[in-house]
Scaffold this active site. Structure first.
Site, PDB file in Angstrom:
ATOM      1  N   LYS A 262      86.682 107.809  92.928  1.00  0.00           N
ATOM      2  CA  LYS A 262      86.307 109.235  92.880  1.00  0.00           C
ATOM      3  C   LYS A 262      85.189 109.537  93.883  1.00  0.00           C
ATOM      4  CE  LYS A 262      87.580 109.561  87.988  1.00  0.00           C
ATOM      5  NZ  LYS A 262      87.745 108.110  87.761  1.00  0.00           N
ATOM      6  N   CYS A 379      88.408 108.637  80.708  1.00  0.00           N
ATOM      7  CA  CYS A 379      89.797 108.181  80.720  1.00  0.00           C
ATOM      8  C   CYS A 379      90.216 107.794  79.297  1.00  0.00           C
ATOM      9  CB  CYS A 379      90.023 107.027  81.698  1.00  0.00           C
ATOM     10  SG  CYS A 379      89.016 105.561  81.355  1.00  0.00           S
TER      11      CYS A 379
END
Length: 445
Positions: A262, A379
């Site tokens: 990311k 997540c």
């Protein structure tokens, strides 16, 4: 020393993961590096280890009628992996599975153990595994058929209902597709598509990121573009950085940055113009972020080890235009690629992690500029770590609110998902055949 067979290696790994808490994906990679295996054998090893772990509770249900005494852990895992092959791998004949299992049992445990293993597997072959029709409790039925712990299925049914829970549990048994992210400062998506096609790698466009491609066939790890022009990254993970909406010239904080997917995506969105401070708790993990940035020729990332619960000691208040907090979580959205998580986690873990998430939120939000935005993501698929976490946090901090433009900017394919709430979006694994993720964007008013 005689060369170990694929099934001997598989048994060793399963016993390590099941009894010592090792991580399956790390151990498989190490085993492939340390053993001279053909591509076919690498595939079989991965299939047996992941498949047996994915279906462990189902295999336990299948085995129970045939085993009346306590067995050593390695014998139990040998029987699990043998039944997995007999039930789920059509290309492997039962007799071959039984013969090799008996050979392994004799080698490791002697004649008595090999006779026991032979007897059990011959009975399974003759009688077939028990059907799940006798399981009347609907929660237990989902748990047994999809090999998820009862407490977890019950928790999800209470949160999302039986239908979404069953879909999620069944989806967790599927193999995950591979997605890649194109480094747009080096190559266009169109050009990468053509190069990959010439290399025999078939792709289609991601619905969640303009930089993303899903792999339909072929291995991108073998491409000339990897790792300097493409990054392996799940497309739901890509969506997180897309929604940060980082622009060139901005000051950006990535509070929990490893392994760097990311972080480097943010740098690409910023066109390598601006500053990103990227932190992680461990030096080893920070090294991964630095390596990824170097591979992609991204120079705006300042990466170092730091407990992000204490970032107020490092940075001044109101310093950042954008903050990404991809918080440590229970990982219940990534069970496809890390199946061992579901057996090692407990409800207490979820509540302990939620406390850390809150501490991180409390630490980083004062660093946000007025009108700046903070993206919170995990997540996992647990409401306590996601919607409930954000609701509780906002109730205590009226100076923050969910950014209404976040929902407008979500890709069209996300607009009608079941997981949209007032506090963000929960993406389930079955939504895009990808990792389960929660994300939201808060604005400082």
């Amino acid at each position: 020393m005689s060369k170990k067979s694929v099934r001997e290696i598989a048994l060793k790994l399963l016993n390590q993961v099941g009894e010592s808490g090792g991580f399956s994906h790390i151990l498989i990679n190490q085993a492939i590096s340390n053993n001279d295996l053909s591509n076919q054998d690498k595939g079989l090893l991965t299939e047996i280890v992941y498949g047996t772990l994915q279906r462990k509770l189902t295999l336990e249900y299948y085995l129970n009628p045939f085993v009346k005494k306590r067995t050593k852990p390695w014998v139990k895992w040998l029987l699990y992996m043998s039944i997995y092959q007999m039930v789920y791998l059509e290309r492997v004949p039962d007799h071959a599975v039984i013969n090799e299992s008996v050979t392994i049992a004799k080698k490791r445990g002697g004649k008595g153990t090999s006779g026991f293993v032979n007897g059990v597997l011959r009975n399974v072959q003759r009688q077939g595994v028990p059907k799940t029709d006798e399981v009347k409790d609907p929660i237990e039925k989902i748990a047994v058929e999809t090999s998820h712990p009862y407490w977890l299925v019950k928790r999800w049914v209470n949160m999302y209902g039986e239908s979404i829970t069953r879909d999620m549990c069944e989806s967790n048994l599927d193999s995950k597709k591979i997605s890649i992210r194109v480094q747009p400062l080096k190559n266009s998506v169109e050009k990468v598509e053509k190069i990959l096609e010439e290399e025999g790698i078939e792709t289609n466009r991601s619905e969640l990121s303009q930089q993303g491609l899903n792999i339909l066939s072929g291995n991108p790890l073998h491409s000339q573009l990897f790792p300097n022009e493409i990054t392996i990254q799940d497309e739901t993970s890509m969506l997180v950085s897309e929604m940060v909406d980082a622009q060139p010239g901005m000051m950006v904080l990535d509070a929990c940055s490893a392994p760097g997917g990311k972080t480097t995506h943010l740098a690409e969105k910023m066109r390598n113009d601006g500053v990103i401070f990227a932190y992680d708790l461990h030096d080893k993990k920070v090294k991964l972020v630095k390596e990824k940035a170097e591979q992609l020729d991204l120079t705006i990332i300042n990466s170092s080890s730091q407990d992000s619960r204490h970032l107020h000691e490092v940075h001044e208040e109101g310093m950042f235009d954008r903050i990404l907090l991809d918080a440590p979580c229970s990982g219940l959205g990534v069970l496809r690629s890390k199946p061992d998580i579901k057996y090692h986690k407990s409800e207490n873990d979820i509540y302990d992690l939620a406390k850390i998430q809150r501490e991180l939120l409390e630490s980083v939000f004062p660093l946000l500029k007025s009108n700046g935005t903070l993206v919170y993501s995990t997540c996992t698929v647990d409401r306590h770590e996601n919607e409930e976490q954000i609701k509780s946090f906002l109730d205590e901090h009226p100076e923050l609110k969910v950014d209404s433009t976040f929902f407008e900017q979500l890709p069209e394919s996300c607009q009608s998902l079941d997981g949209i709430s007032d506090y963000g979006i929960q993406i389930f694994p079955q939504d895009f055949n990808a990792d389960g993720f929660f994300l939201t964007r808060l604005v400082k008013v």
